[in-house]
Design a protein around this motif. Structure first.
Motif, mmCIF file in Angstrom:
data_model
loop_
_atom_site.group_PDB
_atom_site.id
_atom_site.type_symbol
_atom_site.label_atom_id
_atom_site.label_comp_id
_atom_site.label_asym_id
_atom_site.label_seq_id
_atom_site.Cartn_x
_atom_site.Cartn_y
_atom_site.Cartn_z
ATOM 1 N N LEU A 197 0.831 -1.191 0.000
ATOM 2 C CA LEU A 197 0.000 0.000 0.000
ATOM 3 C C LEU A 197 0.874 1.252 0.000
ATOM 4 O O LEU A 197 1.610 1.500 0.962
ATOM 5 N N ILE A 198 0.795 2.018 -1.081
ATOM 6 C CA ILE A 198 1.562 3.257 -1.205
ATOM 7 C C ILE A 198 0.625 4.424 -0.912
ATOM 8 O O ILE A 198 -0.389 4.608 -1.593
ATOM 9 N N GLU A 199 0.959 5.199 0.110
ATOM 10 C CA GLU A 199 0.080 6.334 0.421
ATOM 11 C C GLU A 199 0.272 7.446 -0.608
ATOM 12 O O GLU A 199 1.362 7.995 -0.765
ATOM 13 N N THR A 200 -0.817 7.789 -1.306
ATOM 14 C CA THR A 200 -0.796 8.899 -2.259
ATOM 15 C C THR A 200 -1.775 10.002 -1.864
ATOM 16 O O THR A 200 -1.856 11.026 -2.550
ATOM 17 N N LEU A 253 -9.633 3.579 -6.737
ATOM 18 C CA LEU A 253 -8.602 2.768 -7.374
ATOM 19 C C LEU A 253 -8.125 1.672 -6.426
ATOM 20 O O LEU A 253 -7.923 0.516 -6.839
ATOM 21 N N PHE A 254 -7.964 2.010 -5.149
ATOM 22 C CA PHE A 254 -7.570 1.008 -4.167
ATOM 23 C C PHE A 254 -8.581 -0.132 -4.111
ATOM 24 O O PHE A 254 -8.219 -1.313 -4.153
ATOM 25 N N LEU A 255 -9.847 0.210 -4.003
ATOM 26 C CA LEU A 255 -10.883 -0.819 -3.871
ATOM 27 C C LEU A 255 -10.980 -1.681 -5.122
ATOM 28 O O LEU A 255 -11.188 -2.899 -5.033
ATOM 29 N N GLU A 256 -10.830 -1.083 -6.285
ATOM 30 C CA GLU A 256 -10.857 -1.858 -7.529
ATOM 31 C C GLU A 256 -9.714 -2.867 -7.554
ATOM 32 O O GLU A 256 -9.899 -4.032 -7.940
ATOM 33 N N GLU A 257 -8.524 -2.430 -7.140
ATOM 34 C CA GLU A 257 -7.364 -3.322 -7.143
ATOM 35 C C GLU A 257 -7.525 -4.451 -6.124
ATOM 36 O O GLU A 257 -7.217 -5.621 -6.406
ATOM 37 N N MET A 284 -8.766 0.911 8.946
ATOM 38 C CA MET A 284 -7.980 1.999 8.371
ATOM 39 C C MET A 284 -8.571 2.455 7.038
ATOM 40 O O MET A 284 -8.700 3.657 6.772
ATOM 41 N N ILE A 285 -8.969 1.500 6.195
ATOM 42 C CA ILE A 285 -9.547 1.849 4.896
ATOM 43 C C ILE A 285 -10.957 2.388 5.068
ATOM 44 O O ILE A 285 -11.369 3.333 4.382
ATOM 45 N N GLY A 286 -11.708 1.813 6.004
ATOM 46 C CA GLY A 286 -13.078 2.272 6.225
ATOM 47 C C GLY A 286 -13.147 3.737 6.605
ATOM 48 O O GLY A 286 -14.112 4.436 6.270
ATOM 49 N N ALA A 287 -12.110 4.230 7.270
ATOM 50 C CA ALA A 287 -12.089 5.635 7.689
ATOM 51 C C ALA A 287 -11.846 6.590 6.533
ATOM 52 O O ALA A 287 -11.917 7.812 6.724
ATOM 53 N N THR A 288 -11.559 6.062 5.338
ATOM 54 C CA THR A 288 -11.325 6.927 4.172
ATOM 55 C C THR A 288 -12.505 6.930 3.210
ATOM 56 O O THR A 288 -12.412 7.469 2.110
ATOM 57 N N LEU A 289 -13.621 6.351 3.614
ATOM 58 C CA LEU A 289 -14.799 6.307 2.747
ATOM 59 C C LEU A 289 -15.666 7.548 2.888
ATOM 60 O O LEU A 289 -16.507 7.814 2.033
ATOM 61 N N ASP A 370 10.485 -9.020 -3.933
ATOM 62 C CA ASP A 370 9.313 -9.860 -3.678
ATOM 63 C C ASP A 370 8.553 -10.049 -4.990
ATOM 64 O O ASP A 370 7.761 -9.186 -5.385
ATOM 65 N N PRO A 371 8.767 -11.167 -5.686
ATOM 66 C CA PRO A 371 8.095 -11.393 -6.977
ATOM 67 C C PRO A 371 6.574 -11.434 -6.879
ATOM 68 O O PRO A 371 5.889 -11.307 -7.894
ATOM 69 N N GLY A 372 6.057 -11.576 -5.661
ATOM 70 C CA GLY A 372 4.607 -11.570 -5.480
ATOM 71 C C GLY A 372 4.050 -10.213 -5.126
ATOM 72 O O GLY A 372 2.900 -10.098 -4.702
ATOM 73 N N ALA A 373 4.846 -9.164 -5.328
ATOM 74 C CA ALA A 373 4.440 -7.819 -4.910
ATOM 75 C C ALA A 373 3.610 -7.115 -5.983
ATOM 76 O O ALA A 373 3.851 -7.274 -7.179
ATOM 77 N N LYS A 374 2.668 -6.335 -5.527
ATOM 78 C CA LYS A 374 1.937 -5.405 -6.397
ATOM 79 C C LYS A 374 1.720 -4.123 -5.617
ATOM 80 O O LYS A 374 1.121 -4.134 -4.535
ATOM 81 N N ALA A 375 2.226 -3.005 -6.142
ATOM 82 C CA ALA A 375 2.062 -1.706 -5.483
ATOM 83 C C ALA A 375 0.718 -1.100 -5.868
ATOM 84 O O ALA A 375 0.362 -1.077 -7.050
ATOM 85 N N ILE A 376 -0.039 -0.640 -4.870
ATOM 86 C CA ILE A 376 -1.323 0.019 -5.125
ATOM 87 C C ILE A 376 -1.426 1.266 -4.262
ATOM 88 O O ILE A 376 -0.850 1.332 -3.173
ATOM 89 N N PRO A 377 -2.162 2.272 -4.716
ATOM 90 C CA PRO A 377 -2.304 3.496 -3.922
ATOM 91 C C PRO A 377 -3.396 3.365 -2.872
ATOM 92 O O PRO A 377 -4.332 2.571 -3.022
ATOM 93 N N TYR A 378 -3.277 4.149 -1.804
ATOM 94 C CA TYR A 378 -4.362 4.212 -0.834
ATOM 95 C C TYR A 378 -4.356 5.585 -0.175
ATOM 96 O O TYR A 378 -3.382 6.346 -0.270
ATOM 97 N N CYS A 379 -5.451 5.892 0.493
ATOM 98 C CA CYS A 379 -5.605 7.155 1.212
ATOM 99 C C CYS A 379 -5.465 6.895 2.706
ATOM 100 O O CYS A 379 -6.057 5.942 3.238
#
Length: 440
Positions: A197-200, A253-257, A284-289, A370-379
């Motif tokens: 999770l990358i904070e943007t 975008l976070f939720l879609e990913e 943590m995510i629920g507080a950004t809705l 980490d070959p299993g890594a995927k970076a995604i944005p979050y708030c």
């Protein structure tokens, strides 16, 4: 796992000790200058940088409230520098509540324990370890790097990042991008798949003092102009109010990913249920809705039989990027005409695009380790010193990379009891940050 050019053995070996030693320096921030301040920690960092030939400057905004800034020359100083910023202060801790003393900096069960282990002396230690190793080996980064170890973030940054931005903006004037805390940590979605999770983005902050005025009098008398009654009703309206769902660009975008990773449908008609399935990070995510406000302090009167002429309360308000005007209009409606508000602290929401070379560098650095890594944005529902540096036009990202065991409730340890970070997560972070510097 492969070592990079020059090897990172020393950096990996010392990062846990750097974190432990930083934790052992009590930098508790009580919000009123009554704590020990950050001076000792800033001097510790200065000493570690001096050992590898890096000159630094300590800036003191108030006795003991110290921030350190240093600049490391890259191979191409014509490029805009990268800012790596982290705060040195921590929130207070009650030792009686902890398994290991919060300021002992103990290593136990494969983890570094103590206040600041995740917020954010872990990142401070990783940055120090990487810089020290690179300079020992004579490996310059591709562009200049500005290091900032800051005071006062845990009280809003007034005596740290915001003070530096106001009083010494020239230190960061040519920086265009920054990395810091509360991002880059893993969230396990399968045996061989982890989302980082990358904070943007982060919500804006509005700590407010509410005041109701009324007619003072004897407690035995009928009083239809009671300040306590008026304030209590307004506070109850705030505390019971549910703000409407607002999906910002980053949250959507976070939720879609995440939904794609879990193989579940993204149901916009029941977003709360979708978020509830996310396990430890759901709160943590629920507080950004949606926007939010929480009453935190009440004060009024001084004797049971005296009706006071005024009463006050404090609330913690948070608003999403792009929704500040809407937010305060709703707050004022809920307060009503007899309760006024003033800011204790007011900081804007921030948001940047999840795109560009710096995002590619983060993703590639994570994948290499980490070959299993995927970076995604979050708030982020809280706030960081990104709010200060955004005023200078700097794009801010939360990127303190940690590969975490799936059972560790990482988000729950921010300001919590038994804060700790796995040693191997710190070592992973060192490797990723070093590679990121080469790619960025």
């Amino acid at each position: 796992m492969t070592q990079q050019q020059g090897g990172l053995g020393a950096a990996e070996a010392e990062v846990a000790d750097l974190c432990r030693e930083l934790i052992a320096i009590d930098t508790s921030n009580y919000g009123d200058h009554s704590g020990p301040g950050e001076r000792v920690a800033a001097e510790y960092v200065a000493g570690k940088l001096d050992e590898v030939g890096v000159e630094s400057t300590i800036y003191e905004s108030h006795p003991g409230r110290s921030s350190l800034v240093a600049r490391i020359e890259g191979t191409d100083s014509s490029r805009p520098p990268l800012l790596i910023q982290g705060h040195l202060d921590v929130v207070p801790a009650n030792a009686e509540d902890w398994t290991h003393h919060p300021f002992a900096g103990e290593i136990a069960d494969g983890c570094v324990w103590g206040r600041g282990a995740v917020d954010m002396k872990d990142m401070d230690a990783m940055a120090l370890a990487v810089v020290r190793q690179r300079l020992r080996e004579g490996r310059k980064p591709p562009r200049d790097v500005v290091l900032a170890f800051l005071a006062d973030e845990e009280a809003g940054g007034s005596w740290g990042a915001h003070w530096l931005v106001r009083e010494h903006p020239e230190l960061f004037a040519d920086c265009t991008e920054a990395i810091s805390e509360v991002g880059g940590f893993s969230f396990t979605v399968g045996d061989n798949r982890r989302m980082y999770l990358i904070e943007t983005a982060e919500k804006g902050l509005a700590w407010m003092k509410l005041t109701a005025q009324g007619t003072a009098g004897h407690g035995s008398m009928v009083n239809n102009d009671n300040a306590v009654t008026e304030l209590a009703a307004a506070v109850a309206r705030l505390g019971q109010h549910e703000f409407p769902l607002r999906l910002t660009k980053t949250v959507r975008l976070f939720l879609e990913e995440v939904c794609e990773a879990f193989g579940i449908e993204f149901d916009e008609d029941d977003v709360d249920a979708t978020v509830a399935r996310l396990g430890p990070i759901a709160s943590m995510i629920g507080a950004t809705l949606r926007n939010s406000v929480n009453p935190t302090v009440l004060a009024g009167g001084y004797k049971a039989n005296v009706i006071p002429g005024s009463a006050t309360a404090q609330v913690d308000g948070r608003f999403l990027p792009g929704l500040e005007e809407e937010y305060f209009a709703e707050i004022d409606r809920l307060l009503g005409p007899k309760v006024t508000r003033e800011f204790i602290q007011h900081l804007p929401a921030v948001e940047t695009e999840f795109s560009g070379g710096i995002v590619t560098a983060m993703s590639d650095a994570l994948l290499a380790e980490d070959p299993g890594a995927k970076a995604i944005p979050y708030c982020l529902s809280g706030g960081t010193d990104a709010k200060a540096f955004a005023q200078l036009g700097i794009r801010n990202f939360g990127f303190a990379p940690l590969r975490l065991p799936p059972e560790l409730n990482f988000s729950g340890m921010f300001h919590g009891v038994d804060e700790r970070v796995p040693v191997d997560s710190l070592q992973f972070g060192v490797r990723v940050l070093d590679r990121f510097l080469d790619l960025s």
